[in-house]
Each structure stands twice: as C-alpha cells, then as structure tokens.
Design an enzyme around this catalytic site. Sequence first.
Site, PDB file in Angstrom:
ATOM      1  CB  SER A   4     -45.294 -44.749  24.072  1.00  0.00           C
ATOM      2  OG  SER A   4     -45.255 -43.517  23.400  1.00  0.00           O
ATOM      3  CD  GLU A   6     -49.715 -22.139  31.395  1.00  0.00           C
ATOM      4  OE1 GLU A   6     -50.702 -21.734  30.733  1.00  0.00           O
ATOM      5  OE2 GLU A   6     -49.818 -22.818  32.445  1.00  0.00           O
ATOM      6  CG  HIS A  66     -48.181 -39.412  34.359  1.00  0.00           C
ATOM      7  ND1 HIS A  66     -46.989 -40.082  34.504  1.00  0.00           N
ATOM      8  CD2 HIS A  66     -48.655 -39.769  33.140  1.00  0.00           C
ATOM      9  CE1 HIS A  66     -46.771 -40.832  33.430  1.00  0.00           C
ATOM     10  NE2 HIS A  66     -47.771 -40.657  32.585  1.00  0.00           N
ATOM     11  CB  SER A  67     -48.776 -36.520  31.066  1.00  0.00           C
ATOM     12  OG  SER A  67     -50.136 -36.935  31.018  1.00  0.00           O
TER      13      SER A  67
HETATM   14  C1  LIG Z   1     -46.292 -50.945  28.694  1.00  0.00           C
HETATM   15  C2  LIG Z   1     -46.973 -49.697  29.110  1.00  0.00           C
HETATM   16  N1  LIG Z   1     -48.000 -49.742  29.989  1.00  0.00           N
HETATM   17  C3  LIG Z   1     -48.639 -48.624  30.375  1.00  0.00           C
HETATM   18  C4  LIG Z   1     -48.249 -47.410  29.872  1.00  0.00           C
HETATM   19  C5  LIG Z   1     -48.961 -46.142  30.303  1.00  0.00           C
HETATM   20  N2  LIG Z   1     -48.098 -45.356  31.210  1.00  0.00           N
HETATM   21  C6  LIG Z   1     -47.350 -44.342  30.754  1.00  0.00           C
HETATM   22  S1  LIG Z   1     -46.402 -43.679  31.927  1.00  0.00           S
HETATM   23  C7  LIG Z   1     -46.977 -44.702  33.121  1.00  0.00           C
HETATM   24  C8  LIG Z   1     -46.448 -44.608  34.518  1.00  0.00           C
HETATM   25  C9  LIG Z   1     -44.967 -44.819  34.591  1.00  0.00           C
HETATM   26  O1  LIG Z   1     -44.490 -44.564  35.879  1.00  0.00           O
HETATM   27  P1  LIG Z   1     -42.953 -44.552  36.251  1.00  0.00           P
HETATM   28  O2  LIG Z   1     -42.263 -45.661  35.542  1.00  0.00           O
HETATM   29  O3  LIG Z   1     -42.827 -44.518  37.711  1.00  0.00           O
HETATM   30  O4  LIG Z   1     -42.384 -43.210  35.593  1.00  0.00           O
HETATM   31  P2  LIG Z   1     -42.755 -41.706  35.965  1.00  0.00           P
HETATM   32  O5  LIG Z   1     -43.940 -41.326  35.118  1.00  0.00           O
HETATM   33  O6  LIG Z   1     -43.045 -41.660  37.405  1.00  0.00           O
HETATM   34  O7  LIG Z   1     -41.578 -40.909  35.574  1.00  0.00           O
HETATM   35  C10 LIG Z   1     -47.935 -45.564  32.569  1.00  0.00           C
HETATM   36  C11 LIG Z   1     -48.677 -46.577  33.322  1.00  0.00           C
HETATM   37  C12 LIG Z   1     -47.189 -47.398  28.941  1.00  0.00           C
HETATM   38  N3  LIG Z   1     -46.735 -46.273  28.391  1.00  0.00           N
HETATM   39  N4  LIG Z   1     -46.557 -48.549  28.589  1.00  0.00           N
END
Ligand SMILES: Cc1ncc(C[n+]2csc(CCOP(=O)(O)OP(=O)(O)O)c2C)c(N)n1
Lengths: 326, 446
Positions: free
Chosen positions: B208, B122, B337-338
Amino acid sequence: MAAAARFLLRSASSKGAVSNVSGGVHSCLGVSLVKLYPSGSSTSKSQRRNVSHFTFQPDPETTKYGPTQKMNLFQSVTSALDNTLATDPTAVIFGEDVAFGGVFRCTVGLRDKYGKDRVFNTPLCEQGIVGFGIGVAVAGATAIAEIQFADYIYPAFDQIVNEAAKYRYRSGNLFNCGNLTIRAPWGCVGHGSLYHSQSPEAFFAHCPGIKIAIPRGPVQAKGLLLSCIADQNPCIFFEPKILYRAAVDQVPTEPYTIPLSQAEILQEGSDVTLVAWGTQVHVMREVATMAQEKLGVSCELIDLQTILPWDTDTVCKFDSAQKAVK
Amino acid sequence: MAAVRGVGRLLRIGCYATRQTPVLTTPRFLQQRRFRVNGVQCQQPFDSTAEKPQFPGASAEFIDHLEFIKPNVISGIPVYRVMDRQGQIINPSEDPQLSKETVLNFYQKMTLLNTMDRILYESQRQGRISFYMTNYGEEGTHIGSAAALDPGDLVFGQYREAGVLMYRGFPLDLFMAQCYANADDLGKGRQMPVHYGSKDLNFVTISSPLATQIPQAAGAAYALKRENENRAVICYFGEGAASEGDAHAGFNFSATLECPLIFFCRNNGYAISTPTNEQYRGDGIAARGPGYGMMSIRVDGNDVFAVYNATKEARRRAVAENQPFLIEAMTYRIGHHSTSDDSSAYRSVDEVNYWDKQDHPISRLRHYMSARSWWGEEEERAWRKQSRKLVMEAFEKAEKRLKPKPDLLFSDVYQEMTPNLEKQKEAMWRHVHQYKEHYPVDLYDK
Ligand SMILES: Cc1ncc(C[n+]2csc(CCOP(=O)(O)OP(=O)(O)O)c2C)c(N)n1
Ligand SMILES: [Mg+2]
C-alpha cells in the site's frame, strides 16, 4: 574524529568555521583518515575532555575460528565484508562514499579487490539506499547497504519499517528481502553533537520483521555482522563509531558467526542484573566493579548484542529476574 | 577558512602541474587524484585556458546575459500514438503488425479485466468483499506494456495494474482468492483486496505505501544486470505517486547506477481527488526524465499499440544499453479511485463520459479489429457471455472457500518462528478456545 571530519566536510565550504580544515579537505581528496583519529597525537587535550569516559576491555583471544589478527572495529567490519564478497558472488556493498573506502574507512580496498560493480557509491539519498537494497535482495542477491551515520537513517524509516520488515509477511512468503543488511555508524564519539551521535535503535526496536544487532567490540562486530548478512531476515547493524579505532581485539581472519538473538553473560552476579549493548557494555563493566567496591553490590552483566528479537530467556531467566527484583 | 583556500589552490596547482609538467614537485597524492583514487575515476581534467566552464557538476557554455530557463521550452512533450481514435493506423511504418491471434488476445484480456472489475466492484457494494479498485479506462496501458515484456522480466506494480498480471496468466481463481482473502490467497489473507503477487509470474506483491517500489525496482534491476541473463525490470506507478521522494530516489539511482529498468507512469489525471494541475507544475512526468539523464517518452495510453511499441523498444534498449527508460502513458481513470471514493464530488459526469464513450482503449482496439473483420457482433456477444461466466464461476468458488488458518497470523514475520511469536500464537489459541462462542473457527482452514 571521522565524524568530525565528515562534519567538517559539510561545513567547510559554506561556513568555514572549522578548526581542523586539513582533515576535512584531506578526506575530500580520498586520502585515508587514518592520521586523523583520536588515538593519534593530533587530538588535543581540550578535545579529549569532551569524550565520554569508558575503558574498552578487549575480549580474550579465541582460536576457535583459526588464526587471528590484531584488528580494530572498523578493520573487523572490513574483514567481514571482505569474507562476504569473497564467498558470495552476488554480494554488493553500496552507500554514500563507500567506493573510496567510506568516511569511516570500513570499505577500504574492497572496490579494488572486487570491482566497481560490487562496491559502489550511490546518490546521496538514504531512502533510495535502503529501497535499492531491498530491491537487490528481492531479486535474490546479497545487499549490504551503508547509511553514513545512524543519525541519517530516518529518511529511510518507511523503507525499513513498512517495506523491508513486512516484505515476507505481506507476500505470504512469495518474496522477501532477507538478504539485506543495513550498516550504520552509531552512537556518540564526544564531538558529534546533535546530529553525529544518535542511537536510534529504539525507533526500530518495536518493528517485527527486522533484526537489530550492536557489537561491543571487534570480535563481536565481525561475528554479528556475518550473522546479519547470512540471516534470511533484513537486519540493521549499528556500529559504535567511538570503538572503530579505540577498540582492538585479536580477531579471526576467517569468517565466523556469533548467533543473533543471544545475549552474552559477561559477568556473573547475585544482586542486580545490568543489561547493556555497544559502547555502554564497557561503561557497565566499570559500574559493576564500582558497585562491588563501593557498595558491596554484586552485579550480573549482560551484553544484549541483539536488540530485536532480543534474548528474553537470558535476560529474564529465573535467577536474573530475581536478582533484578532485589 | 584561509587554510581551505590554501589547500584548494594547492589542489588546482597540483592538477595543472600534472597535466602540464608532471615532473614538478607536486605531492604525489595530488598527482594521482586526477586519474584514480582507490579505483574511482575522477572528473574530467581541468583546463583554465579554455573559455568553457570547468565545474565538475555541469558541462555547457558560459553566457553573458542574465536568463532564466523557462520550464516548458517546447510547447509540451508530444504524445506518441499509432492509432487514431477510430482505430486507424496513422503511420503504417509504426504498425506493430501483430497477428490476428495476438490482437484478439489483447482484446480478450482487456475485456476480461473489465468484466472482472465489474463483478468485484459490485461484490464490494454488496458487502461480499471489503474493498476494490477498478482499472476502467487504463486497460490499454496494462495489456500493451505487459505484451511487450519478456515473461521473465520482473514487475514492480502500484495497485492499478491487474491487467499486467492477467496478461501473464494469473488465473481468475487467484484474483478472487486474494480479494476474498480466502485460504487459496497466495498472500495468506494478509492484505487488502487488489494487493496481488505471484512469484511464478515474476510479479512482486503489491504494497500500500505509495512509490516505495520505485527505488526497489532500481535495486532489483541492478541485481538482474549483474546476473547478465537479459532480464529487465518494469516499475508501474501513478502520476500522484511520482510526487513522492521515493520516485526521485528511484529515478536518480537507476540513472546513475545504469539499471535495465522501465519506469511506466500511468498518468490518469487524478490521485484520488487531486487533479494533475495540483500535483505538478512541469510538463507531466516525462519532462522529468531529462533532469535525471534518462530517456523518456510520452504515449497515448489509450492506444494499446503505442504503449506496446514504446515499451518494446524501451525494453530492448534498457537491456542492451543498461539504462533506464521513462514512459509516461496518458490515460484517464474512468472509475472512482476505489470503492471508498465517490468521484462525483470532484469531477463532472460529462468529463468521465467523454473518456468512457469517446476515447476508450477497448473501443479503439475494437474499431481496429472490426475494420479487419476480425471481430463482429456475434463474437462479441459470445465472448461477453463466456467471460462473464468465467468470472462468475471463479467468484462463486472463492466465496465458498474457507478463510486462511489463523496460525498464519504469526508466520512469515521472520523466516523462522521466533519464541515470542510462538508464545503469542499459543496465547491466541488459548483465548480462542476459552471464548469460542465469539470465534467461528469452522469458517477457517485447519
Ligand atoms: C505513502 C502513501 N500516501 C498516501 C496513500 C493513500 N493513497 C492511496 S492511492 C492514492 C492516490 C494515488 O494516485 P496515483 O499515484 O495517481 O495513482 P492512481 O490511483 O491514479 O492509479 C493515495 C493518496 C498511500 N497509499 N501511500
Ligand atoms: Mg493517478
């Protein structure tokens, strides 16, 4: 030549287009490559013709650090690693084929001396090697990772640039991988072609958080490598592979360090400043002599030694800069 | 090429000779090769008389008919669970028999996490913090696994494991400080929200770039193994991150180098918008374990006891046997997701509702507690009020705090302050003083 040996290894099985088959197969068996290097008589004239020209100039012997021994560059690297394993029980050395001594023989004998848990092979995966090394260092141990050729460091680029370099900063100094040193044979030999000759330091030179050092000979190799290992920041240590055998110095057997981020003025001069590192220092030495003889130009010659963070004070000091402007 | 073959033949003869009649005039180095080369153990001896494959890279049988291996030989790896959806123990011998106190602590940590998520989510919507990621629906994977570890075990997380840190006792104030990037943030305000870390709690700071922690966890586990102090490493990651090359590297390194490491994959169905059927074709992440020679299990991540049991046993064996374990916890990401994501663009509300209403780890544990009369409406009401108050207090405190001092932009790049960073810092301050009308330095720590 070891570059070729390794190269042959990879091509021998598939293509068979090789001229020095026994070299490849011998190395495969874990037999020393000693016989196969260019300094040996096996090097034919036609091979030598393609080797870039330079004359290695040994450093004057110093007794500052105790007794010395005649060592070539790979032996001085081994000596540095040996000193480290002897004094730091947490230190581990790993990479592709390091267990039997490494394709460039830098780790010969260390496994037998210190155990297989300290000198070991990893799977063939550069990002894994660096990532693994970061983890070892984060856990508080000393990690010395070998990338078999600098040309193959790129798969580990993310682990180096996004991880190793930023570990301390991003955690607010809670965690760091300062105990990590990455070694990689670097530069050309003359027959390594496209993928056994690269000098990739420029790709890392703009990455705050890591240090990069490149020695011009055996004495510097040992001193700078020991500095990299002791330094509390992740370091990349590029080893000019053409010097592995071609360069021989009287090297102290005891551990000693040469400070990072300090360039060395090898020759005073008043007209032009030449800055070089690694093999190129020797080329520049000749250039300086030629410039004096043929053009009457007086050259100052600086061996940068550390590429990052580099010694701006020495290179850009007032009179050097003035010379450079001329 | 002929020479290659020649030497190859020589080698075979050599090995044969070594085995059969060691006195033959085989070159010495070839004889030795079979047993040791510079201290390295070699592959098993060759034996061309046996009708078994002798390739160094595999050990199995020959077959005489052409057959490809099907990817899913069995009809999917089963999902281990202890409780059914109503919180009833299915097989009493699998009941971890945790004390009332422990179970209540599980529940309170899961719900506190949930409350913190709501308030921080929030607050991002209101523009008070820059970004947030919720853990909705995955609380069981966090608490169940965290509880099964020793406090000294080192955690390498992804970013959606705040509950692990909470279970270890990371105070709400520090969660808030990190999300606000205020002067109390242990990370000195340098990373986006949810990139927590704690040296004291052995939780390595989140980064990240995805999956980079996976090979690092292998290295750390190797170092801990050498320390010989019975510590393990746990490495969390999403099923999306498992597609990265670094995941492969970490699996393979930890298996070959025999690392006491637990890989904990949260398979929550999505990587941002990408569903699992566009992420992989095999049977999930657990199916990869055998390919790496790694012990693997799939668990119901919404069953906190199943997660606990699996992690506990994996942890015990990882340390005792020095080998990695792979746990794939099946769960569902109920939140977006975020805060930068709106999941209605790629999944249905019905789908989300199912998990939220019918198969939620918190309600399952609640059922379990209710059945034992450990927790009723009254306790629930009081706890909700109390937990909300705890979070709000920490939240308000964090909001009022100053920002980290600007000098921290330049420290910790290297262990020491380098001359060029020192110069940059001085230049920054000259600039800030010269244009002070643009820089509210009062908001920053001195
Ligand atoms: C190397 C890299 N590529 C792309 C991203 C962007 N990104 C952040 S989270 C995400 C999805 C990750 O999914 P998952 O591993 O299933 O974790 P969840 O979010 O489902 O917990 C992506 C593509 C990143 N942070 N690092
Ligand atoms: Mg996911």
